[in-house]
Design a protein around this motif. Structure first.
Motif, mmCIF file in Angstrom:
data_model
loop_
_atom_site.group_PDB
_atom_site.id
_atom_site.type_symbol
_atom_site.label_atom_id
_atom_site.label_comp_id
_atom_site.label_asym_id
_atom_site.label_seq_id
_atom_site.Cartn_x
_atom_site.Cartn_y
_atom_site.Cartn_z
ATOM 1 N N LEU A 122 0.839 -1.206 0.000
ATOM 2 C CA LEU A 122 0.000 0.000 0.000
ATOM 3 C C LEU A 122 0.864 1.242 0.000
ATOM 4 N N ASP A 123 0.477 2.192 -0.805
ATOM 5 C CA ASP A 123 1.042 3.532 -0.767
ATOM 6 C C ASP A 123 0.746 4.069 0.641
ATOM 7 N N ARG A 124 1.763 4.467 1.366
ATOM 8 C CA ARG A 124 1.563 4.942 2.740
ATOM 9 C C ARG A 124 0.552 6.084 2.804
ATOM 10 N N ALA A 125 0.436 6.872 1.741
ATOM 11 C CA ALA A 125 -0.524 7.985 1.723
ATOM 12 C C ALA A 125 -1.956 7.489 1.922
ATOM 13 N N LEU A 126 -2.241 6.253 1.525
ATOM 14 C CA LEU A 126 -3.596 5.720 1.704
ATOM 15 C C LEU A 126 -3.960 5.532 3.172
ATOM 16 N N THR A 127 -2.972 5.550 4.046
ATOM 17 C CA THR A 127 -3.244 5.406 5.474
ATOM 18 C C THR A 127 -3.539 6.746 6.142
ATOM 19 N N THR A 128 -3.441 7.830 5.350
ATOM 20 C CA THR A 128 -3.641 9.160 5.925
ATOM 21 C C THR A 128 -4.818 9.903 5.317
ATOM 22 N N LEU A 129 -5.401 9.379 4.265
ATOM 23 C CA LEU A 129 -6.507 10.046 3.575
ATOM 24 C C LEU A 129 -7.803 9.284 3.829
ATOM 25 N N ASP A 130 -8.859 10.018 4.158
ATOM 26 C CA ASP A 130 -10.113 9.386 4.547
ATOM 27 C C ASP A 130 -11.264 10.014 3.769
ATOM 28 N N PRO A 131 -12.060 9.206 3.107
ATOM 29 C CA PRO A 131 -11.990 7.749 2.998
ATOM 30 C C PRO A 131 -11.071 7.309 1.859
ATOM 31 N N VAL A 132 -10.852 6.002 1.806
ATOM 32 C CA VAL A 132 -10.145 5.374 0.706
ATOM 33 C C VAL A 132 -11.206 4.696 -0.157
ATOM 34 N N ASN A 133 -11.219 5.012 -1.442
ATOM 35 C CA ASN A 133 -12.233 4.493 -2.364
ATOM 36 C C ASN A 133 -11.650 3.354 -3.186
ATOM 37 N N LEU A 134 -12.307 2.188 -3.119
ATOM 38 C CA LEU A 134 -11.824 0.978 -3.784
ATOM 39 C C LEU A 134 -12.972 0.256 -4.470
ATOM 40 N N HIS A 135 -12.641 -0.552 -5.452
ATOM 41 C CA HIS A 135 -13.648 -1.450 -6.021
ATOM 42 C C HIS A 135 -13.860 -2.602 -5.037
ATOM 43 N N PRO A 136 -15.098 -3.000 -4.817
ATOM 44 C CA PRO A 136 -15.348 -4.172 -3.962
ATOM 45 C C PRO A 136 -15.415 -5.462 -4.798
ATOM 46 N N LEU A 137 -14.318 -5.771 -5.494
ATOM 47 C CA LEU A 137 -14.160 -6.962 -6.339
ATOM 48 C C LEU A 137 -14.863 -6.851 -7.686
ATOM 49 N N ALA A 138 -15.497 -5.729 -7.972
ATOM 50 C CA ALA A 138 -16.151 -5.497 -9.256
ATOM 51 C C ALA A 138 -16.020 -4.015 -9.589
ATOM 52 N N ASN A 139 -15.829 -3.724 -10.872
ATOM 53 C CA ASN A 139 -15.583 -2.331 -11.263
ATOM 54 C C ASN A 139 -16.850 -1.548 -11.586
ATOM 55 N N ASP A 140 -17.998 -2.057 -11.145
ATOM 56 C CA ASP A 140 -19.245 -1.326 -11.347
ATOM 57 C C ASP A 140 -19.769 -0.729 -10.039
ATOM 58 N N ARG A 141 -18.893 -0.626 -9.075
ATOM 59 C CA ARG A 141 -19.220 0.013 -7.800
ATOM 60 C C ARG A 141 -17.936 0.451 -7.113
ATOM 61 N N THR A 142 -18.105 1.358 -6.176
ATOM 62 C CA THR A 142 -16.974 1.873 -5.400
ATOM 63 C C THR A 142 -17.355 1.812 -3.929
ATOM 64 N N THR A 143 -16.429 1.320 -3.133
ATOM 65 C CA THR A 143 -16.619 1.219 -1.691
ATOM 66 C C THR A 143 -15.645 2.159 -0.999
ATOM 67 N N ALA A 144 -16.168 2.964 -0.092
ATOM 68 C CA ALA A 144 -15.357 3.892 0.689
ATOM 69 C C ALA A 144 -15.179 3.320 2.089
ATOM 70 N N LEU A 145 -13.910 3.228 2.502
ATOM 71 C CA LEU A 145 -13.539 2.748 3.833
ATOM 72 C C LEU A 145 -12.621 3.766 4.488
ATOM 73 N N SER A 146 -12.568 3.742 5.793
ATOM 74 C CA SER A 146 -11.546 4.538 6.471
ATOM 75 C C SER A 146 -10.203 3.839 6.267
ATOM 76 N N PRO A 147 -9.101 4.563 6.370
ATOM 77 C CA PRO A 147 -7.798 3.906 6.270
ATOM 78 C C PRO A 147 -7.642 2.806 7.332
#
Length: 183
Positions: free
Chosen positions: A138-163
């Motif tokens: 992981l890029d260390r910057a991802l541990t400092t930015l909130d939220p972190v937006n990721l695909h939840p195993l499919a590219n037709d949605r985005t999931t936001a999580l805290s670092p």
């Protein structure tokens, strides 16, 4: 390709290296809930590139990532999740990771070890790698930015999580991420 061959290929594609089947996005979100990790997920048309994601998301807040599934000649594998605008020098990255010369892993290898297709690569895919064959970086910057937006195993949605939620999830599924300063 015959129908029988296509069915056989689909079955092989749907099997992970350990013999199991990949989690669905819904099962992943349920796993996050079981772990007590808060998330917000939005649906959207499929995106395959950073440029498509930028055009589609509008003002969605937080860190946006790109993911690279990499391997070396010895068969070691890495999943790099970093801020989407990072320029990645694979030669320098290989040296920093102690992996030598890196190249992109094939779609077949990606499915076999992380249970996702190109365009849906995400740090969350380590849930499909119980053997720990893929090292998460992981890029260390991802541990400092909130939220972190990721695909939840499919590219037709985005999931936001805290670092913290992202790190807790990775650890809960046996993938302590290597944190790398990418500035």
């Amino acid at each position: 390709m015959s129908g029988e061959a296509a069915a056989g290929e689909a079955e092989i594609e749907a099997r992970l290296a350990g013999g199991g089947t990949p989690l669905t996005p819904e099962a992943l979100l349920a796993r996050l809930a079981e772990l007590g990790i808060a998330q917000t997920t939005i649906e959207h048309p499929p995106v395959f590139t950073v440029e498509e994601a930028k055009a589609l998301r509008g003002t969605l807040p937080g860190a946006h990532v790109k993911n690279l599934f990499l391997r070396n000649k010895k068969g070691r594998m890495w999943l790099l999740s970093c801020l989407e605008d990072r320029d990645i020098d694979l030669k320098a990255l290989g040296e920093r990771l102690g992996g030598g010369r890196l190249s992109f892993g094939s779609a077949e290898r990606l499915m076999r070890h992380l249970g996702v297709r190109p365009g849906s690569v995400t740090a969350l895919a380590v849930v499909n790698d119980p053997e720990g064959a893929v090292q998460l970086v992981l890029d260390r910057a991802l541990t400092t930015l909130d939220p972190v937006n990721l695909h939840p195993l499919a590219n037709d949605r985005t999931t936001a999580l805290s670092p913290e939620g992202l790190l807790a999830f990775c650890r809960a599924v046996g993938h302590e991420p290597a944190l790398l300063d990418m500035d």
